[in-house]
Write a protein that holds these residues in place. Structure first.
Motif, PDB file in Angstrom:
ATOM      1  N   LEU A 449       0.933  -1.303  -0.039  1.00  0.00           N
ATOM      2  CA  LEU A 449      -0.104  -0.070   0.096  1.00  0.00           C
ATOM      3  C   LEU A 449       0.936   1.410   0.165  1.00  0.00           C
ATOM      4  CD1 LEU A 449      -2.886  -1.236   2.306  1.00  0.00           C
ATOM      5  CD2 LEU A 449      -2.919  -0.836  -0.075  1.00  0.00           C
ATOM      6  N   ALA A 450       2.147   1.042   0.813  1.00  0.00           N
ATOM      7  CA  ALA A 450       2.886   2.139   0.701  1.00  0.00           C
ATOM      8  C   ALA A 450       3.508   2.299  -0.781  1.00  0.00           C
ATOM      9  CB  ALA A 450       4.140   2.012   1.671  1.00  0.00           C
ATOM     10  N   ALA A 451       3.587   1.496  -1.444  1.00  0.00           N
ATOM     11  CA  ALA A 451       4.622   1.583  -2.794  1.00  0.00           C
ATOM     12  C   ALA A 451       3.411   1.879  -3.966  1.00  0.00           C
ATOM     13  CB  ALA A 451       5.101  -0.017  -3.238  1.00  0.00           C
ATOM     14  N   TYR A 452       2.207   1.760  -3.781  1.00  0.00           N
ATOM     15  CA  TYR A 452       1.144   2.031  -4.645  1.00  0.00           C
ATOM     16  C   TYR A 452       1.203   3.324  -5.366  1.00  0.00           C
ATOM     17  CZ  TYR A 452      -3.433   3.257  -6.796  1.00  0.00           C
ATOM     18  OH  TYR A 452      -4.370   3.554  -7.549  1.00  0.00           O
ATOM     19  N   GLU A 453       1.250   3.689  -6.462  1.00  0.00           N
ATOM     20  CA  GLU A 453       1.221   4.915  -7.267  1.00  0.00           C
ATOM     21  C   GLU A 453      -0.355   4.982  -7.871  1.00  0.00           C
ATOM     22  OE1 GLU A 453       4.478   6.510  -9.078  1.00  0.00           O
ATOM     23  OE2 GLU A 453       5.744   5.295  -7.784  1.00  0.00           O
ATOM     24  N   GLU A 454      -0.822   6.213  -7.808  1.00  0.00           N
ATOM     25  CA  GLU A 454      -2.225   6.269  -8.624  1.00  0.00           C
ATOM     26  C   GLU A 454      -1.951   6.634  -9.905  1.00  0.00           C
ATOM     27  OE1 GLU A 454      -5.617   7.946  -6.434  1.00  0.00           O
ATOM     28  OE2 GLU A 454      -6.150   9.018  -8.693  1.00  0.00           O
ATOM     29  N   PRO A 455      -2.472   5.529 -11.116  1.00  0.00           N
ATOM     30  CA  PRO A 455      -2.284   6.056 -12.352  1.00  0.00           C
ATOM     31  C   PRO A 455      -2.767   7.242 -12.766  1.00  0.00           C
ATOM     32  CG  PRO A 455      -3.982   4.158 -11.925  1.00  0.00           C
ATOM     33  CD  PRO A 455      -3.507   4.360 -10.786  1.00  0.00           C
ATOM     34  N   ARG A 456      -2.341   7.921 -13.623  1.00  0.00           N
ATOM     35  CA  ARG A 456      -3.008   9.200 -13.812  1.00  0.00           C
ATOM     36  C   ARG A 456      -4.011   9.140 -14.892  1.00  0.00           C
ATOM     37  NH1 ARG A 456      -2.926  14.263 -14.973  1.00  0.00           N
ATOM     38  NH2 ARG A 456      -3.179  14.532 -17.095  1.00  0.00           N
ATOM     39  N   LEU A 457      -4.948   9.868 -14.428  1.00  0.00           N
ATOM     40  CA  LEU A 457      -6.209  10.157 -15.079  1.00  0.00           C
ATOM     41  C   LEU A 457      -6.364  11.660 -15.466  1.00  0.00           C
ATOM     42  CD1 LEU A 457      -8.850   8.768 -16.239  1.00  0.00           C
ATOM     43  CD2 LEU A 457      -9.944   9.261 -13.879  1.00  0.00           C
ATOM     44  N   ASP A 458      -6.557  11.758 -16.783  1.00  0.00           N
ATOM     45  CA  ASP A 458      -6.872  13.260 -17.538  1.00  0.00           C
ATOM     46  C   ASP A 458      -7.783  13.979 -16.670  1.00  0.00           C
ATOM     47  OD1 ASP A 458      -6.438  15.036 -20.078  1.00  0.00           O
ATOM     48  OD2 ASP A 458      -8.676  14.792 -19.602  1.00  0.00           O
ATOM     49  N   ASP A 459      -7.522  15.157 -16.226  1.00  0.00           N
ATOM     50  CA  ASP A 459      -8.271  15.938 -15.436  1.00  0.00           C
ATOM     51  C   ASP A 459      -9.810  16.145 -15.829  1.00  0.00           C
ATOM     52  OD1 ASP A 459      -6.167  16.155 -13.575  1.00  0.00           O
ATOM     53  OD2 ASP A 459      -5.435  18.240 -14.261  1.00  0.00           O
TER      54      ASP A 459
END
Lengths: 478, 478
Positions: A449-459
């Motif tokens: 959970l610490a390593a997770y990065e949210e994948p970018r979603l266009d604003d």
């Protein structure tokens, strides 16, 4: 994604396959399948099938003609095209446990929340072992029931860029998940299945109205539909594996035929979820020999029909905690799923309590199991070089290979390395706290959970998703 | 005893088998095998083999000619003739974990004693799942080292009437166990193998003096000899499964050829115990994909050679406690042993800590594993009756099968019923103490020991055994 490169284990003889083939034909044609939805019945009658109240008696040749329209394999589209996956033929995808109302984390077992749901999506996003978070990694019980599907689909689309499941609890939920996927996938939505979904049969021999609403909605837009009879022998099926296999085939093919009527060529998966009831208590039983044997047979039947196949399990168990029972029952069911050649393995990791609970630590244990079993299914490459004669010539009689040149060149990668399992000796293990597998797993969950990065979603897309969710939540009265 | 009625899983192609065949031939003929015993070398030289110091270079054709003298299957005699068992072809026997210096019972892990040894023999005697207690279910550390074998063999002969293992730690121990078996079996001793024994290789490519003493003593009287290379890839073998398979074959066949020289037709078993080293720590690794794949390949190789085969594992694990890791690692190794068609499964139940510890609760868990896997390996009988059409006709659409006539006729025996695994729901499980599989297993162990009955041994024979033990203990200075 995984490709099978070694043979399947196939328990059925050609003669047995023919008996089973006659069996499902008799069920659909003599007893028929009940469809609790007028549009479903209308489509089937328009295609020449005979209706009697809710029950439609199906011509087996008609069913097979429809099944023949389904692709043998297809690509599930992901928000991130690099994460598209193929389902069918010799390729397999893996999903975490789905549908549990409860979660277990450490010693605590409680109702799942949207926060748990989100954490499970994050883990499925992070791990290469899992190809999709599915659609319901746990039930977010803290969200209002009528609009919960909006929380789920929008969370899936935001936290993961892997393929996701669309909602199936009702036609309304299905339509909302489709609308949200359209927003996120944009023009790609028309190019292939951007959602997959599981349609369960109300076994025996009946599809209920809500499931049919979802099937009709998803088939209309070409979502991949995993048609899954959920059969506990003794409860929803007779206490006989062949009888359950015949019933499973009849029920799955009836739903698949309907999906093909809605949209010829609609991607479908023949689902199986076959286990038995504990006949002393009436409780569901998982992880036993009957369900494993049922999996091996189910895979063989689906291949014969030319359909992608979803295995029911997964690391199934009836155990309530990630203990030795959970370990071996999960491993036995997962072994069968892989040896059967499942194209879609649901409940790969996390399953406890017959599916009532998803366990975070159990999820870690199961990842070790599936990694081990995938490695075990790889071909054993044998050639002159693999015999390492030069190593023997170097070490000779009674020596050891730790320092041999052959070893030094390969020691980093020559063996499978587990995630959570220990090879510590007793003294070191004791010094480090004498933790069992479940206790060690907790730290791995935290690390993930610490390593997770949210994948970018266009604003702009994210804003449109939020706007849709807000509007629909209001319309649904939550 | 168990008969395989469904196909084996065989990972090696004909071409791979030929490469491996050339490999062992090259090892025995070019590098040779070291034999640390003059009589062993004398026998081999007398049979035309080339000696160079300790090392004997073997002609592969000579080796195969000797191997051809070994029976494809044989009957191990038991004190109670009704408990004789067949080893070889499609038949399998199962033994508990052997050789552990430590025992774990509940939370306690300590040095094994003769009392533990006796309890483990009692359990192996009681359970139909186990065909022999073996010879060393744990190390009786409280007995003097020089005469410990007398305690062991006499205890085995007294507490069990199943086939037992003879001692193999030295020639003296072997001879004493043979003398004791002669007392108990009387005239039957000459009619077939009344002892079986494991001879380990001092891998790579070397037999040490004490093992050879035991091999020579047991072969002389026709004990069944399980010749077992113990290979941890990276330590005693190269870091390559094919290389280890070749080495295993070379080592095992060399010992088997020697046994045949001593006594043509001597019953032998090709042993395998192939796993890998954790290359980070140098610790043994068990339960991983390499050892499972090695098992599948080993079974195939032994069948090709026409030899009964012993699988190395069993429910192997490196875990220190009967936890989820122990559960799944054991299940994965045991699955491979059974799918490989092992004729003799050693370490079926109880193994922990890479074999350093035998766990009483782990033994219970493993019995559930082996029962499940044996059931899973049974043929799936498919015929018209098995389809239970009448049950469907009775229940129809959306009903349930609990009360169907077909169910009521079969519910008592239709499904595998586990020994220790639970299908309790959360509420009931909590009410009953929230015990995991290991905790529940403790009560089963107690129940077994309470249910055990010592098999009657003729008073005069028992007195003769005691007399022999007392005399020999005195002679050995203990």
């Amino acid at each position: 994604m995984y490709r099978y490169r070694t043979p399947y284990v196939e328990p059925l003889s050609e003669e047995s396959l023919e008996v089973l083939d006659r069996g499902w034909r008799r069920l659909v044609s003599e007893l028929g399948i009940a469809f609790d939805h007028p549009e479903a019945r209308r489509l089937l009658v328009a295609a020449g099938q005979e209706v009697d109240g809710e029950v439609v008696r199906l011509d087996p040749e008609f069913v097979l003609a429809q099944v023949a329209n389904a692709p043998r394999s297809f690509t599930l589209l992901a928000r991130n095209p690099a994460r598209n996956v193929v389902v069918g033929d010799d390729q397999a995808i893996f999903l975490p446990t789905q549908g549990a109302p409860f979660v277990r984390r450490g010693a605590e077992r409680r109702e799942g929340t949207l926060a748990d749901f989100s954490d499970l999506v994050r883990i499925a996003q992070l791990l290469d072992d899992l190809d999709s978070p599915g659609g319901l990694p746990c039930e977010p019980n803290d969200r209002p029931l009528d609009s919960r599907h909006l929380d789920m689909t929008s969370t899936l689309l935001r936290l993961s860029d892997k393929p996701i499941m669309g909602a199936q609890i009702s036609g309304v939920a299905a339509e909302d998940s489709i609308a949200l996927a359209r927003i996120v996938f944009g023009g790609r939505f028309e190019t292939g299945p951007c959602l997959h979904t599981v349609v369960n049969v109300n076994s025996p021999l009946r599809y209920d109205g809500r499931m049919l609403e979802a099937l009709l909605a998803h088939a209309a837009v070409g979502s991949a539909i995993v048609v899954t009879p959920f059969l506990l022998m003794g409860a929803m099926a007779p206490v006989s594996i062949p009888a359950a296999l015949v019933q499973q085939t009849a029920e799955a093919l009836a739903g698949i035929a309907l999906a093909q009527l809605v949209r010829p060529g609609c991607p479908v998966v023949m689902g199986s979820f076959l286990s038995n009831t504990d006949m002393q208590s009436g409780a569901p039983g998982f992880g036993g020999p009957e369900s494993a044997l049922g999996l091996l047979a189910s895979g063989q039947i689906a291949r014969r029909l030319g359909l992608p196949w979803r295995s029911g399990g997964g690391a199934l168990t009836t155990s309530l905690v990630p203990d030795a029972q959970a370990g071996f029952e999960g491993a036995i069911t997962m072994t069968a799923a892989l040896q059967a050649g499942a194209n879609m393995v649901m409940h790969t990791a996390g399953w406890l309590e017959g599916g009532l609970t998803v366990g975070f630590e159990k999820l870690v244990v199961d990842i070790d199991v599936v990694r081990t079993l995938r490695a075990l299914r790889e071909p054993l490459e044998v050639d002159e070089a693999s015999l390492a004669f030069e190593a023997h010539d170097e070490v000779r009689h009674g020596g050891h290979f730790f320092g041999a040149a052959h070893t030094l060149e390969r020691f980093r990668t020559c063996f499978h390395r587990p995630l959570n399992s220990t090879t510590r000796n007793f003294e070191r293990w004791t010094r480090e706290g004498a933790q069992d597998a479940a206790a060690r797993a907790s730290a791995i969950v935290d690390g993930w959970l610490a390593a997770y990065e949210e994948p970018r979603l266009d604003d702009a897309v994210a804003a449109e998703v939020d706007e849709y969710v807000t509007r629909r939540r209001r319309e649904l009265g939550d």
